[in-house]
Enzyme design. Structure first.
Site, PDB file in Angstrom:
ATOM      1  N   GLU A  82       0.837  -1.190   0.000  1.00 50.87           N
ATOM      2  CA  GLU A  82       0.000   0.000   0.000  1.00 50.87           C
ATOM      3  C   GLU A  82       0.882   1.254   0.000  1.00 50.87           C
ATOM      4  OE1 GLU A  82      -3.432   1.958   2.945  1.00 50.87           O
ATOM      5  OE2 GLU A  82      -2.133   0.335   3.654  1.00 50.87           O
ATOM      6  N   LYS A 140      -9.485   1.950  -3.080  1.00 54.15           N
ATOM      7  CA  LYS A 140      -9.984   1.454  -1.800  1.00 54.15           C
ATOM      8  C   LYS A 140     -11.397   1.982  -1.531  1.00 54.15           C
ATOM      9  CE  LYS A 140      -8.728   1.051   3.091  1.00 54.15           C
ATOM     10  NZ  LYS A 140      -7.843   1.522   4.168  1.00 54.15           N
ATOM     11  N   CYS A 191      -5.273  -2.622   2.857  1.00 54.80           N
ATOM     12  CA  CYS A 191      -5.216  -2.432   4.291  1.00 54.80           C
ATOM     13  C   CYS A 191      -6.281  -3.271   4.991  1.00 54.80           C
ATOM     14  CB  CYS A 191      -5.346  -0.945   4.622  1.00 54.80           C
ATOM     15  SG  CYS A 191      -4.939  -0.530   6.335  1.00 54.80           S
TER      16      CYS A 191
END
Length: 322
Positions: A82, A140, A191
């Site tokens: 990430e 995301k 994440c």
């Protein structure tokens, strides 16, 4: 912003694959639904105090580029953590172009964590570089409150921004939850999305044959958050019966089988790469298809039966009294 001479670095390091950090390799057994896919996971081990320091940016980019260019022949997919590149893609067009050329020459796709600036919105995203083909993006969707966005922004925004200017400016993505890798669909998460079955299932419902997570848990230091995240990822792999690959900044980077077994992993706070072959799997488990609905229906049915039974017993008691 200067391009840090990375374009020259890309060509200079083409033949320096032997100088990469340690590599651990392994092959997985499993139900052969597709041909195996050769994957390299890259762990940069960039301290959080350096990653977002503009004076350290050139060194961060060089380190990840070096690890990419060290990829051995035959690897079909490189995965980076990430925000491995802690900049917007619009700031480093020459580097992205250089990676496209490298990808085309080596027949290796790259999934790279990077911030995305599009249509005046900021996204925590993953870009897939497939040679000179158009980029693919995963943005995301499930953001961290007070980290990536501010709940009730009109009420809380001024207060939070007074103490932490610029915090919480990301926009949730609304596109596909999969990327296409060598003709396969890859269920993406970033994440802590991998901690939520509802987020992982999105990719599976779109036809994902394996799962990929990119994360940066350097914020948590040496706490239990790192191994806990690995355990949660293993649970998701088992629920969906899909191999799971996860590339993190400081750990835990590893390969997880479709049965939830940790097949191989890198040490925490270690710079290096992990190579293995995975076997993507088609299909959906009952949980992957229906999620929690069967359990909710059974629970509601049980509650209904208990209510009905108690009602019958009460009516019987009332009849006995009368």
């Amino acid at each position: 912003m200067q391009q840090f001479r990375h374009r020259r670095a890309l060509s200079r390091h083409q033949n320096e694959g032997q100088k990469a950090s340690a590599v651990i390799s392994g092959d997985f057994d499993g139900a052969l639904v597709h041909r195996p896919l050769s994957v390299r996971l890259i762990q940069g081990d960039i301290p959080v105090t350096e990653k977002w320091n503009e004076h350290k940016l050139e060194a961060v980019l060089r380190q990840y580029i070096r690890l990419i260019l060290a990829t051995p022949t035959g690897i079909q997919l490189d995965v980076l953590p990430e925000t491995a590149f802690p900049v917007f893609q619009t700031q480093i067009p020459e580097i992205i172009h250089g990676l496209q050329v490298w990808s085309a020459n080596h027949h290796t796709d790259i999934i790279l964590g990077i911030a995305d600036l599009a249509h005046q919105h900021y996204y925590n995203a993953a870009i897939e570089i497939r040679g000179k083909a158009p980029w693919l993006w995963y943005r995301k969707q499930h953001l961290v409150p007070f980290g990536e966005y501010i709940p009730l922004p009109h009420l809380l925004g001024p207060i939070v921004h007074h103490f932490l200017p610029g915090l919480g400016n990301f926009t949730p993505g609304d596109g596909s939850s999969t990327l296409k890798v060598d003709g396969l669909r890859d269920g993406m998460s970033i994440c802590y999305e991998e901690s939520y079955s509802r987020d992982v299932r999105k990719g599976v419902l779109e036809g994902a044959t394996f799962l990929t997570n990119i994360s940066d848990y350097s914020w948590f230091g040496h706490s239990t958050a790192l191994p806990q995240s690995l355990q949660m990822a293993a649970m998701q792999a088992m629920e969906e019966e899909k191999p799971d690959i996860r590339a993190t900044n400081t750990g835990v980077t590893g390969f997880i089988s479709s049965t939830g077994k940790i097949r191989s992993r890198l040490p925490q706070f270690f710079q290096g790469a992990l190579d293995a072959k995975i076997i993507p799997r088609k299909g959906q488990t009952p949980f992957g298809r229906w999620g929690n609905w069967p359990f909710l229906i059974m629970r509601l049915s049980a509650i209904g039966l208990l209510w009905w039974k108690n009602r019958l017993m009460q009516n019987h008691a009332d009849s006995q009294v009368n």
